[in-house]
Scaffold this active site. Structure first.
Site: not given
Ligand code: FE2
Length: 436
Positions: A59, A154, A311, A317
């Site tokens: 991921h 998203q 990720d 993020w």
């Protein structure tokens, strides 16, 4: 045609020691003790170190990676500010800049023995710039890295105007997997509807599904239940993944006792993203503050295949990271308290074989006939590889060495002590006066 490559004296993840491996014409030809050296072969001495199939990231977001600081940094550290910040950055992106950053990340990945990545790519941009950029990158890196792309809405499949049409267009252009984000739709009902639509789309096109699912501390975010339901209804068993599943951390134990067998029954894979879950979740808590990662040992015990993902690396993020899946495994191990011998091994599997299953990689492994892709780690076992975030001494793709890294050692200058340490466990000498 490349010359045969013989790896001498390796330890394998299953504990076998003093093993040789012969790579021939891009495949693993033989694995066993004391293999003869074929004429013209390159011989690499493993020195008893661990030879593993490549690391796999189940991921990732390659379209956002290495964009840290553009146009600003995430001040609150929350998922929602990250999404907002990514929305500010999107109009400023160019295809070239996305591709350049993605290629740089792929270089890091190869150096870290990470040779397969499933990356989500945002389709909520009518220009589909990121989709085009990453499809070009996918082609470019194919000789040395398996890059699988997920069409990811998203801003919400139903919440964002045009998202469904753009997602289909991305699939038409060659994106491999159907993505989703049900917890970000406007209502629980719309979230469930998005799961239905996306699973049906995947079934029609014969594609895999990987949804960001219940990435929330809300124990009532239960879209994974709907995902399991449609997986079973449409016969998609083994081809569907629920990513994040962080709400499961906060769910009622009774409900989880019903949910886990449903996931196992439907053959839904789970992906935890330990570095990101531990930093993004629990942000609305005071104390005690929840960890937010999904219930990894419980999922495994229920028979669900669990992989780990990185990720994010240096993006809206998450400001850290360096393509190191052993760092991911180490964080997963700590957050889930998987400190037992079995738990440590499961964390290694989560960044290798389990994630390979999620991607559906063909010819992955160290058996004869598998692709000659592997990594030599400066460690004696999978647990030690995690403990040390071991150096990747040699990375091999299709029988060709694609990266070499110097061993991690320090030269000491201490009275009566060894001259060098490398942090691997040395056998302790027998106590004086006792038979060894
Ligand atoms: Fe993600």
């Amino acid at each position: 045609m490349t010359a045969p490559l013989l790896i001498r004296n390796a330890t394998l993840p299953d504990g076998r020691t003093a093993i040789d491996l012969l790579a021939l014409d891009g495949r693993i030809a033989e694995v066993g003790p004391a293999l003869p050296v074929p004429p013209g072969a390159e011989v690499a001495e493993a020195g008893g170190h661990l030879l593993s199939p490549p690391l796999v990231d189940a991921h990732f977001h390659l379209d956002a990676t290495l964009s840290l600081g553009l146009p600003r940094v995430n001040a609150s550290g929350t998922l929602l500010e990250g999404i907002q910040l990514w929305g500010e950055l999107k109009p400023l992106l160019t295809e070239e800049a996305i591709a350049e950053r993605a290629l740089q990340y792929c270089d890091w990945a190869v150096a870290r023995g990470l040779l397969a990545i499933r990356s989500h790519v945002d389709v909520c941009d009518p220009r589909l710039l990121a989709v085009r950029a990453l499809l070009a990158v996918q082609k470019r890196v194919a000789p040395y890295l398996d890059l699988q792309l997920v069409a990811f809405p998203q801003d919400g499949l139903l919440r964002s105007p045009g998202a469904l049409a753009q997602l289909k267009q991305a699939l038409d252009l060659g994106v491999d997997v159907v993505g989703g984000i049900p917890h970000f739709e406007r209502t629980m009902q719309e979230g469930a509807e998005s799961v239905r639509l996306l699973c049906e789309l995947a079934a029609e096109r014969g594609l895999r599904v990987d949804m960001h699912c219940d990435e929330s501390d809300d124990p009532l975010s239960r879209h994974v239940e709907t995902l399991a339901f449609h997986t079973q209804r449409l016969g998609l068993q083994g081809r569907v993944t629920g990513s994040h599943l962080t709400s499961m951390h906060s769910m009622d134990n009774y409900y989880v006792s019903k949910l886990l067998p449903l996931l196992a029954e439907a053959g839904v894979h789970a992906v935890a993203n330990p570095l990101i879950n531990i930093t993004l979740q629990g942000r609305h808590d005071s104390y005690p503050r929840r960890r937010g990662m999904t219930r990894v040992p419980e999922l495994l015990a229920a028979g669900v295949n669990v992989g780990f993902g990185h990720d994010c690396v240096m993006d809206p993020w998450y400001a850290l990271g360096s393509a190191d899946m052993l760092e991911v495994a180490a964080m997963g191990l700590h957050v889930a308290q998987m400190t037992s011998v079995q738990g440590q091994r499961q964390c290694f599997d989560a960044v290798t074989v389990n994630s390979a299953r999620i991607l559906g990689l063909q010819g992955y492994g160290l058996e004869p006939g598998c692709r000659a892709d592997f990594v030599l780690l400066q460690a004696g076992s999978p647990a030690e590889a995690i403990r040390l975030r071991a150096q990747r001494l040699l990375v091999v793709r299709g029988g060709t060495v694609v990266s070499r890294m110097a061993p991690a050692t320090a030269e000491l200058n201490l009275p009566g002590r060894p001259a060098r340490v490398d942090f691997t466990r040395q056998a302790a000498p027998a106590a004086p006066g006792r038979a060894s």
